[in-house]
Enzyme design. Structure first.
Site, short mmCIF file in Angstrom:
data_model
loop_
_atom_site.label_atom_id
_atom_site.label_comp_id
_atom_site.label_asym_id
_atom_site.label_seq_id
_atom_site.Cartn_x
_atom_site.Cartn_y
_atom_site.Cartn_z
N PRO A 2 0.73 -1.22 0.13
CA PRO A 2 0.02 -0.03 0.08
C PRO A 2 0.81 1.11 0.02
O PRO A 2 1.69 1.46 0.91
CB PRO A 2 -0.79 -0.06 1.26
CG PRO A 2 -0.57 -1.47 1.72
CD PRO A 2 0.75 -2.03 1.40
N GLU A 3 0.66 2.07 -1.09
CA GLU A 3 1.23 3.41 -1.07
C GLU A 3 0.09 4.31 -1.23
O GLU A 3 -0.87 3.96 -1.09
CB GLU A 3 2.20 3.67 -2.50
CG GLU A 3 3.36 2.42 -2.49
CD GLU A 3 4.27 2.48 -3.62
OE1 GLU A 3 4.47 3.87 -3.97
OE2 GLU A 3 4.84 1.64 -3.96
N HIS A 113 -3.99 -13.53 11.59
CA HIS A 113 -3.61 -12.25 11.07
C HIS A 113 -4.47 -11.02 11.14
O HIS A 113 -4.25 -9.85 10.87
CB HIS A 113 -3.10 -12.56 9.58
CG HIS A 113 -2.35 -13.41 9.44
ND1 HIS A 113 -0.96 -13.72 10.28
CD2 HIS A 113 -2.25 -14.69 8.56
CE1 HIS A 113 -0.44 -14.88 10.02
NE2 HIS A 113 -1.16 -15.42 8.93
N ARG A 133 2.00 -9.47 7.52
CA ARG A 133 3.51 -9.05 8.03
C ARG A 133 3.61 -8.29 9.26
O ARG A 133 4.73 -8.24 9.84
CB ARG A 133 4.39 -9.01 6.72
CG ARG A 133 4.56 -10.00 5.97
CD ARG A 133 5.21 -9.56 4.77
NE ARG A 133 4.76 -10.10 3.61
CZ ARG A 133 5.18 -10.12 2.36
NH1 ARG A 133 6.13 -9.08 2.13
NH2 ARG A 133 4.65 -10.95 1.30
N ARG A 172 21.73 18.01 -1.44
CA ARG A 172 21.64 16.57 -1.04
C ARG A 172 22.05 15.46 -2.19
O ARG A 172 21.78 15.81 -3.14
CB ARG A 172 19.92 16.20 -1.04
CG ARG A 172 19.11 17.05 0.18
CD ARG A 172 19.54 16.67 1.37
NE ARG A 172 19.32 15.60 1.95
CZ ARG A 172 18.07 15.02 2.45
NH1 ARG A 172 17.09 15.69 2.42
NH2 ARG A 172 18.10 13.86 2.84
#
Length: 291
Positions: A2-3, A113, A133, A172
């Site tokens: 999931p994003e 789960h 997970r 950066r």
DNA sequence: ATCTGTCCCTGGACGC
DNA sequence: TGCGTCCAGGGACAGA
């Protein structure tokens, strides 16, 4: 995995089942690091509360509760938030799947789960949070309380501008892909959409962030937002575990241009897609189109 | 301050 | 067929 798009699809489809309803009963699994708020405290805090709104911030969902509390959820890698009655093979364990007749579509039974199960005062669907997970998170925030995970989030990926990225990338040295994955700069981008956005912008994932020009940043943010919006429109990517609250699979994985297409021809120039590792994540790009 | 590596967890893929 | 091993990945964290 999931994003932003998968979380947003989840939010839109689960909100009608939550908002305006009062939580009557809460079932949880045993304590684990999935629970930022221990299960018993979570159950005590939630029972009797009404859910007023469901918002998304980056990849987090935040439910506003009636008395000023907030419920913070993160789907992690394998989190699934859905209504009972949802039917999808992705909701079944391998063993239950193996025992199925080929055309059978059984309903889901809460399993080991299924860490959170909300039952409501009025009749209607229960809402379940399953996460094989356990990289997901759940936390109950008291009125006025904040969580550093939320406080640290940068601007939402759908709201960001090229200038935001340009400003954040000055000086950066990290690879631009790593910067895209940092939720503190722009929130919501994960591995799939970083690779896809970089491809659309024609920028190599390894390029040092400080080497991106202002137009590069504008193109990149535009590319990322294009794939995010398109993915939301197609129900998200169901590459591994993602399933929407009604059990539907998303379809965006069929539109991937480079992600997990190692060795396949680039859709623009037919050069084989290359895979490297950046920030401990599989990274896919076209060595010809992305400079 | 910035950056890199490690860790949490489980199921699926793969090799013998 | 069945076992062992490796890998995926979001994000917190420790240490350089």
């Amino acid at each position: 995995m999931p994003e932003l798009p998968e979380v947003e699809v989840t939010r839109r489809r689960i909100a009608p089942l939550l908002v305006g309803r009062r939580i009557a009963r809460v079932h949880t699994t045993a304590d684990s690091y999935f629970f930022l708020t221990p299960p018993d405290a979570l159950a005590r805090g939630l029972e009797g509360r009404e859910i007023r709104a469901l918002e998304r911030r980056g990849k987090y969902l935040v439910a506003q509760l009636g008395d000023g509390q907030r419920l913070m959820l993160h789907l992690g890698m394998s989190g699934q938030l859905f209504a009972d009655g949802a039917r999808s093979l992705r909701l079944l364990s391998a063993t239950s799947r193996a025992s199925l007749a080929p055309d059978e579509q059984p309903g889901f039974e809460p399993d080991a789960h299924t860490h959170l199960r909300l039952t409501f005062a009025d009749a209607g669907a229960e809402v379940l949070f399953r996460d094989v997970r356990k990289f997901g998170k759940v936390r109950l925030l008291e009125p006025g309380e904040s969580d550093p995970r939320l406080d640290r989030l940068g601007i939402d990926a759908l709201e960001a501008s090229g200038d935001d990225l340009h400003a954040g990338s000055r000086g950066r040295r990290v690879a631009i892909k790593n910067l895209l994955l940092q939720q503190s700069l722009i929130a919501g981008i994960g591995n799939i959409y970083a690779d896809e956005g970089l491809f659309l912008a024609g920028i190599r994932p390894t390029r040092a962030a400080r080497r991106l020009t202002r137009p590069d940043c504008a193109r990149l943010v535009e590319g990322v937002q294009r794939v995010l919006r398109r993915s939301i429109d197609t129900g998200g990517s169901s590459i591994s575990d993602f399933v929407s609250p009604d059990g539907d699979d998303g379809a965006y994985q069929d539109e991937r241009r480079v992600y997990a297409r190692t060795g396949e021809p680039c859709p623009q120039c037919a050069t084989p897609i290359r895979r490297i590792v950046l920030a401990q994540r599989g990274t896919h790009y076209c060595p010809t189109c992305q400079r």
